[in-house]
Design a protein around this motif. Structure first.
Motif, mmCIF file in Angstrom:
data_model
loop_
_atom_site.group_PDB
_atom_site.id
_atom_site.type_symbol
_atom_site.label_atom_id
_atom_site.label_comp_id
_atom_site.label_asym_id
_atom_site.label_seq_id
_atom_site.Cartn_x
_atom_site.Cartn_y
_atom_site.Cartn_z
ATOM 1 N N ASN A 103 43.227 -3.566 59.102
ATOM 2 C CA ASN A 103 44.171 -3.130 58.092
ATOM 3 C C ASN A 103 45.512 -2.880 58.778
ATOM 4 O O ASN A 103 45.676 -1.894 59.501
ATOM 5 C CB ASN A 103 43.643 -1.842 57.449
ATOM 6 C CG ASN A 103 44.536 -1.368 56.320
ATOM 7 O OD1 ASN A 103 45.750 -1.581 56.341
ATOM 8 N ND2 ASN A 103 43.943 -0.731 55.327
ATOM 9 N N GLU A 104 46.444 -3.789 58.558
ATOM 10 C CA GLU A 104 47.723 -3.699 59.267
ATOM 11 C C GLU A 104 48.529 -2.478 58.859
ATOM 12 O O GLU A 104 49.346 -1.979 59.635
ATOM 13 C CB GLU A 104 48.567 -4.962 59.017
ATOM 14 C CG GLU A 104 47.803 -6.245 59.240
ATOM 15 C CD GLU A 104 48.685 -7.346 59.831
ATOM 16 O OE1 GLU A 104 49.630 -7.025 60.558
ATOM 17 O OE2 GLU A 104 48.409 -8.525 59.535
ATOM 18 N N ARG A 139 42.545 -10.056 58.656
ATOM 19 C CA ARG A 139 43.588 -9.094 58.287
ATOM 20 C C ARG A 139 43.505 -8.808 56.800
ATOM 21 O O ARG A 139 43.429 -9.726 55.995
ATOM 22 C CB ARG A 139 44.961 -9.655 58.657
ATOM 23 C CG ARG A 139 45.143 -9.725 60.153
ATOM 24 C CD ARG A 139 46.344 -10.514 60.611
ATOM 25 N NE ARG A 139 46.185 -10.840 62.024
ATOM 26 C CZ ARG A 139 46.469 -10.000 63.011
ATOM 27 N NH1 ARG A 139 46.986 -8.818 62.745
ATOM 28 N NH2 ARG A 139 46.253 -10.343 64.259
ATOM 29 N N VAL A 140 43.500 -7.535 56.462
ATOM 30 C CA VAL A 140 43.393 -7.158 55.053
ATOM 31 C C VAL A 140 44.569 -6.294 54.631
ATOM 32 O O VAL A 140 45.211 -5.656 55.458
ATOM 33 C CB VAL A 140 42.065 -6.409 54.762
ATOM 34 C CG1 VAL A 140 40.876 -7.293 55.085
ATOM 35 C CG2 VAL A 140 41.996 -5.107 55.530
ATOM 36 N N ALA A 141 44.846 -6.331 53.348
ATOM 37 C CA ALA A 141 45.937 -5.549 52.770
ATOM 38 C C ALA A 141 45.464 -4.980 51.446
ATOM 39 O O ALA A 141 44.438 -5.408 50.920
ATOM 40 C CB ALA A 141 47.156 -6.432 52.554
ATOM 41 N N ARG A 142 46.201 -4.009 50.952
ATOM 42 C CA ARG A 142 45.870 -3.470 49.629
ATOM 43 C C ARG A 142 45.818 -4.630 48.635
ATOM 44 O O ARG A 142 46.646 -5.529 48.684
ATOM 45 C CB ARG A 142 46.923 -2.457 49.176
ATOM 46 C CG ARG A 142 46.486 -1.023 49.357
ATOM 47 C CD ARG A 142 47.115 -0.060 48.375
ATOM 48 N NE ARG A 142 48.457 0.396 48.692
ATOM 49 C CZ ARG A 142 48.993 0.486 49.907
ATOM 50 N NH1 ARG A 142 48.282 0.095 50.980
ATOM 51 N NH2 ARG A 142 50.210 0.921 50.090
ATOM 52 N N THR A 143 44.834 -4.606 47.771
ATOM 53 C CA THR A 143 44.654 -5.691 46.816
ATOM 54 C C THR A 143 45.931 -6.001 46.054
ATOM 55 O O THR A 143 46.619 -5.082 45.614
ATOM 56 C CB THR A 143 43.527 -5.343 45.813
ATOM 57 O OG1 THR A 143 42.360 -5.072 46.563
ATOM 58 C CG2 THR A 143 43.280 -6.478 44.859
#
Ligand SMILES: [Mn+2]
Ligand SMILES: [Mn+2]
Ligand SMILES: [Zn+2]
Ligand SMILES: [Zn+2]
Lengths: 153, 153
Positions: A103-104, A139-143
């Motif tokens: 989570n960047e 890498r994930v980000a808020r939906t």
DNA sequence: ATATCAATTCAGAACGATTCTAAAATCTAC
DNA sequence: GTAGATTTTAGAATCGTTCTGAATTGATAT
């Protein structure tokens, strides 16, 4: 000198054994950092995080020693370095083959068990080279990064 | 000023168009760096490398501008940042989905076409998160890290 | 326990990559 | 051309990390 509390019945033993196995002298600093790192769940820490944590736990360790220790533990196979962010090194207490969600925004890493993800059809490495490690970073980000551009270009 | 040579017939046009599309003013520096980056094969460069290359090509650009430009190009989708080494940022002219071999000794990156490698069975990302990118880094080293320790410990 | 000597720790300096500052130069539009 | 916004730049600042060498500690021998 400094033995206070009773919630520390025998837990030193585990860390002490690991240090001995690794051929590292069980100094006060290594034992304390080893306990922070290895006594709970698996974790991912930066040097600064571990330093702050030690300070909170009233363990006096210099930042230089934090770095030395993290690198010695890594060389001994007790930790593994994870590169997800240029400019910051993460150290992972899970030394098994596995991959990560990153989570960047928060800087948090989350393990992906090796068995739950497969990398296939890897082409052969360049001539004379062999694969030393395969890292998968998801890498994930808020939906939905804001619902802009809803008319799909 | 400083237009010397004839090997530069019309190549500016391509870079100029890309800058315009991206809404970036075609300044002398951006044009020159754009040509270094986009006129040949795809490549992977660090800021310092590009700065050195510009100096060789007698293009006077400050390091600050190199960084500004690399980040602006990245924001505009003309480049993509690759994280393989804590402490050094690589910028990739190949912005398609693909992965990398990384030679830690030389610092060289080599593309792996997306179609040649597949990541499957990816578990779902943590709740409320969505995948923004999947990076596969295949670290390679010279074959057989010395034939020491042949009597397997 | 004390002496010995190597291993370890540590404060602070040094380092390399990157970012920031704010003044000067350049670009675009008129 | 001029005006005004954008861009560039030198140099300082910042950040994470590594290095230095002196002081401390740990292990071993007596
Ligand atoms: Mn970054
Ligand atoms: Mn490293
Ligand atoms: Zn992990
Ligand atoms: Zn690439």
């Amino acid at each position: 000198m400094g033995m206070h509390g009773m919630s520390t019945a025998r837990p030193y033993k585990h860390v002490l054994d690991r240090l001995q196995e690794a051929g590292l002298r069980p100094t006060r600093q290594r034992l304390a950092l080893g306990r922070l790192l290895f006594e709970g769940e698996d974790r991912h820490v930066t040097a600064e995080q571990l330093h702050a944590e030690a300070r909170h736990a009233r363990i006096s360790v210099s930042l230089a020693t934090i770095y030395n220790t993290l690198h010695q533990f890594t060389a001994a196979g007790l930790l593994r370095e994870v590169v997800v962010d240029a400019g910051r090194s993460y150290f992972d207490t899970n030394v098994h083959e596995h991959h990560h969600f990153f989570n960047e925004e928060t800087g948090h890493l989350l393990d992906i068990e090796e068995t739950r993800l497969s990398v296939s059809d890897l082409p052969p490495p360049p001539a004379g080279m062999c694969i030393s490690r395969v890292d998968v970073i998801v890498r994930v980000a808020r939906t939905e990064p804001a619902i802009k551009a809803q008319a799909a270009e």
